[in-house]
Design a protein around this motif. Structure first.
Motif, short mmCIF file in Angstrom:
data_model
loop_
_atom_site.label_atom_id
_atom_site.label_comp_id
_atom_site.label_asym_id
_atom_site.label_seq_id
_atom_site.Cartn_x
_atom_site.Cartn_y
_atom_site.Cartn_z
N ALA A 250 28.92 77.33 54.35
CA ALA A 250 29.36 78.63 53.83
C ALA A 250 30.46 79.22 54.70
CB ALA A 250 28.18 79.60 53.74
N VAL A 251 30.31 79.13 56.01
CA VAL A 251 31.30 79.74 56.90
C VAL A 251 32.59 78.92 56.94
CG1 VAL A 251 30.67 78.65 59.10
CG2 VAL A 251 31.49 81.02 59.07
N ALA A 252 32.49 77.60 56.83
CA ALA A 252 33.70 76.78 56.77
C ALA A 252 34.45 77.04 55.47
CB ALA A 252 33.35 75.30 56.90
N THR A 253 33.69 77.23 54.40
CA THR A 253 34.30 77.55 53.11
C THR A 253 34.98 78.91 53.15
OG1 THR A 253 32.70 76.22 51.89
CG2 THR A 253 33.79 77.99 50.67
N ASN A 254 34.33 79.88 53.79
CA ASN A 254 34.88 81.22 53.90
C ASN A 254 36.14 81.22 54.77
OD1 ASN A 254 35.26 83.97 53.98
ND2 ASN A 254 33.28 84.46 54.88
N ASN A 255 36.08 80.53 55.90
CA ASN A 255 37.19 80.52 56.85
C ASN A 255 38.11 79.34 56.54
OD1 ASN A 255 36.51 82.64 59.09
ND2 ASN A 255 34.60 81.68 58.49
N SER A 256 39.03 79.61 55.68
CA SER A 256 39.84 78.56 55.07
C SER A 256 41.19 78.42 55.75
CB SER A 256 40.05 78.94 53.60
OG SER A 256 40.63 80.23 53.55
N GLY A 257 42.17 77.91 55.01
CA GLY A 257 43.53 77.89 55.50
C GLY A 257 44.01 79.30 55.81
N PHE A 258 43.37 80.30 55.19
CA PHE A 258 43.65 81.70 55.49
C PHE A 258 43.44 81.99 56.98
CE2 PHE A 258 41.41 85.82 56.07
CZ PHE A 258 42.47 86.67 55.88
N MET A 259 42.38 81.40 57.57
CA MET A 259 42.09 81.66 58.97
C MET A 259 43.04 80.90 59.89
SD MET A 259 40.00 83.54 60.69
CE MET A 259 38.63 83.81 59.60
N PHE A 260 43.27 79.63 59.59
CA PHE A 260 44.13 78.82 60.43
C PHE A 260 45.60 79.22 60.30
CE2 PHE A 260 41.04 75.60 61.68
CZ PHE A 260 41.62 75.08 62.83
N ILE A 261 46.03 79.53 59.09
CA ILE A 261 47.43 79.81 58.84
C ILE A 261 47.68 81.32 58.70
CG2 ILE A 261 49.28 79.54 57.15
CD1 ILE A 261 48.92 77.04 58.65
N LEU B 263 53.70 79.42 60.32
CA LEU B 263 53.98 78.12 60.94
C LEU B 263 53.60 78.10 62.41
CD1 LEU B 263 57.50 77.35 59.39
CD2 LEU B 263 55.30 76.36 58.72
N ALA B 264 53.12 79.22 62.96
CA ALA B 264 52.89 79.34 64.40
C ALA B 264 51.94 78.27 64.94
CB ALA B 264 52.35 80.74 64.72
N LEU B 265 50.80 78.08 64.31
CA LEU B 265 49.83 77.13 64.84
C LEU B 265 50.34 75.69 64.83
CD1 LEU B 265 47.00 76.51 65.97
CD2 LEU B 265 46.25 76.21 63.60
N PRO B 266 50.80 75.15 63.70
CA PRO B 266 51.27 73.76 63.73
C PRO B 266 52.43 73.54 64.68
CG PRO B 266 51.76 74.80 61.61
CD PRO B 266 50.82 75.70 62.33
N VAL B 267 53.32 74.53 64.81
CA VAL B 267 54.44 74.39 65.75
C VAL B 267 53.94 74.35 67.19
CG1 VAL B 267 56.41 75.64 66.73
CG2 VAL B 267 56.22 75.36 64.27
N MET B 268 52.99 75.23 67.54
CA MET B 268 52.42 75.22 68.89
C MET B 268 51.75 73.89 69.20
SD MET B 268 50.68 78.97 69.30
CE MET B 268 49.76 78.44 70.75
N ALA B 269 51.00 73.38 68.25
CA ALA B 269 50.31 72.10 68.47
C ALA B 269 51.31 70.99 68.75
CB ALA B 269 49.46 71.76 67.25
N GLN B 270 52.35 70.95 67.99
CA GLN B 270 53.35 69.89 68.14
C GLN B 270 54.09 70.00 69.47
OE1 GLN B 270 56.66 69.97 65.36
NE2 GLN B 270 56.50 67.75 65.11
N GLU B 271 54.36 71.23 69.92
CA GLU B 271 55.16 71.41 71.11
C GLU B 271 54.36 71.30 72.41
OE1 GLU B 271 58.68 72.11 71.27
OE2 GLU B 271 58.35 71.19 69.30
N LEU B 272 53.06 71.62 72.37
CA LEU B 272 52.29 71.75 73.61
C LEU B 272 51.28 70.65 73.86
CD1 LEU B 272 51.51 75.59 73.53
CD2 LEU B 272 53.45 74.43 74.59
N LEU B 273 50.79 70.01 72.82
CA LEU B 273 49.65 69.10 72.98
C LEU B 273 50.08 67.64 72.97
CD1 LEU B 273 47.11 70.81 70.54
CD2 LEU B 273 47.23 71.04 73.01
N PRO B 274 49.28 66.78 73.62
CA PRO B 274 49.50 65.34 73.46
C PRO B 274 49.20 64.92 72.03
CG PRO B 274 47.47 65.78 74.68
CD PRO B 274 48.19 67.08 74.54
N ASP B 275 49.64 63.73 71.67
CA ASP B 275 49.57 63.30 70.28
C ASP B 275 48.16 63.33 69.70
OD1 ASP B 275 52.26 62.99 70.33
OD2 ASP B 275 52.26 60.80 70.45
N VAL B 276 47.19 62.83 70.45
CA VAL B 276 45.82 62.77 69.91
C VAL B 276 45.30 64.19 69.66
CG1 VAL B 276 43.44 62.12 70.40
CG2 VAL B 276 45.30 60.55 71.00
N ALA B 277 45.55 65.10 70.59
CA ALA B 277 45.09 66.48 70.43
C ALA B 277 45.83 67.18 69.29
CB ALA B 277 45.28 67.26 71.73
#
Length: 487
Positions: free
Chosen positions: A47-58, A319-333
């Motif tokens: 229920a909580v994963a369904t509620n917290n959707s792309g709306f939460m991440f993006i 776009l903030a989250l995907p850009v941060m991930a790409q710029e700061l994290l190693p590939d696996v992360a």
């Protein structure tokens, strides 16, 4: 390596969804409600994963990036409203679904007091189909944005990938497949957000440096209310908080979320399911707000190039989250974070698709067509239709989700509150409540008044006024059918 990591997580979700086929039964009840035998832990996490959707991440991260601490205030109101409304109706929904043998949300509303409100069921089903389809399209768009930011793919590619995944395991396992994958995705989502926040804080020199830096972003970034709210005097913050509290309370009108509580093993398990739900919800929302604020700080300090969140010359904070991930994290992360983001969209969209197909196959079709095969075919058609909306609609994810969320919550939630408090509106009044709430919610948003207060509050009030008028004139009461016992 990023792509390989991402694909690995996606394959894991698919395998979990397919595994549900091993315990399925070929019945409509099993496909739509998992046989009403789901464990409370799986119910709560799903229920909580369904509620917290792309709306939460993006959406929420983008909103936090743009406004700052008002996103935290929004969280307080949202979760408080969610908790109060769910406390009132969650267990009653499970008890009534079993008592009335209801498999869908419109069916539950129509049969709540032992009545058979066919017009209400039809009206509710039509509203649900339209809005759940729009909501699903928003989730497909969120996935598309993530893949565009990380791999520079066309945004339509991510939407199509998400649609194919949902079709494969949703078509085969129904709600059980959705719940199982939701639980797995909820773990990936919270791990991904934790990794992202820790990395962002590390990049600016630790918690103390982050705290100092955030205070220097702008004059309004570290205030609990937005400039627009503060400009209205004390009324602005009150309206902001009350509005978001009602927006959170709108969860009880979301068919794709509440159907999880209809599927839990027994009514006594609802309380345990809600413990899992709120523990995860509070943790994840706090992390999301933190990541959004750190994204702004990192880009203001030049650690991450702010031009990367520009789209056609305009700021696209989503776009903030995907850009941060790409710029700061190693590939696996990075693959983990992208999988978490994609999991957030998929965990919601599969639920939306199944709820939408349930309304079409059971509430809007003749009873002779009710069955397992029909439900699966309708699922296919709904996926195709929602994908079409995602490919051609131009609204951002935040706006699309809030539009659908607000109308569903106001139109169905207001009626559920009346039911839970012992009200017995007749069918004309019940239908009028749903229609009034829908009209007010749409009108409020079209007028732009949602910038001051969420449309859920005025829409719910409008519905309750309709009930009060019906009650006072004596046209609102309806006794159960003979042989039935009211809630």
């Amino acid at each position: 390596m990023v792509l390989a990591s991402f694909i690995g997580f996606m394959l894991l979700f698919l395998l979990i969804g397919f595994a549900s086929v091993l315990v399925r039964s070929r019945s409509q009840a099993d496909y739509l409600l998992a046989g009403s035998g789901v464990a409370p832990s799986l119910t709560g996490l799903s229920a909580v994963a369904t509620n917290n959707s792309g709306f939460m991440f993006i959406g929420v991260i983008g909103y936090t990036y743009a406004t700052g601490l008002p996103a935290f205030t929004m969280m307080v109101g949202w979760i408080l409203g969610d908790w109060m409304a769910s406390t009132l109706v969650a267990r009653r929904i499970r008890e009534t679904a079993e008592k009335r043998d209801s498999l869908t949300f419109p069916e539950l509303l129509a049969n709540w007091n032992g009545t058979e409100f066919k017009v209400l069921k039809t009206v509710a089903a039509v509203i649900a189909v339209v809005l759940l389809g729009v909501y699903a399209a928003a989730q497909f768009k969120a996935g598309g944005k993530a893949l565009h930011a990380l791999f520079d793919w066309d945004t339509r590619t991510g939407a199509i990938i998400g649609a194919v995944m949902v079709l494969f395991y949703g078509f085969s396992g129904g709600l059980r497949a959705s719940i199982w994958t939701d639980a797995a995705q909820s773990v990936v989502m919270i791990v991904a957000m934790t990794v992202m926040l820790w990395t962002a804080v590390y990049m600016v020199g630790g918690w103390e440096a982050a705290w100092t830096g955030l205070h220097g972003v702008s004059d309004h970034f570290f205030r609990f209310f937005s400039e627009a709210s503060l400009a209205l005097g004390w009324q602005g913050p009150v309206l902001f908080l009350v509005g978001w509290t009602f927006a959170g309370a709108a969860v009880i009108g979301q068919p794709h979320v509440m159907v999880r509580f209809m599927a839990v093993a027994n009514p006594r398990s609802v309380r345990r399911a809600r413990c899992y739900y709120y523990a995860w919800f509070i943790t994840f929302y706090t992390l999301a707000v933190g990541v959004g604020m750190m994204a702004r700080l990192l880009m203001d300090q030049g650690v991450v190039d702010p031009s990367l969140v520009m789209n056609a010359g305009k700021l696209d904070a989503e776009l903030a989250l995907p850009v941060m991930a790409q710029e700061l994290l190693p590939d696996v992360a990075t693959g983990l974070v992208l999988a978490g983001l994609f999991a957030a969209t998929i965990s919601t969209v599969d639920s939306l698709i199944l709820s939408c197909s349930a309304c079409l196959s059971r509430d809007l079709m003749p009873s002779r067509w009710h069955g397992y095969g029909t439900a699966r075919v309708i699922t296919l058609l709904v996926v195709v239709a929602s994908l079409g909306i995602a490919l051609f609609a131009n609204e951002n994810v935040f706006d699309l989700v809030l539009f659908a969320w607000g109308i569903l919550g106001a139109s169905f939630g207001s009626l559920l509150v009346v039911y839970a408090l012992g009200g017995r509106p007749g069918e004309p009044v019940a239908v009028s409540m749903v229609v009034a709430a829908t009209v007010v919610a749409v009108g409020w948003r079209l007028a732009g008044l949602n910038a001051t207060m969420s449309e859920v509050f005025p829409a719910m009030v409008a519905a309750w006024l309709v009930f009060a008028m019906g009650h006072l004139t004596g046209s609102g009461e309806r006794r159960p059918l003979e042989g039935s016992q009211g809630q």
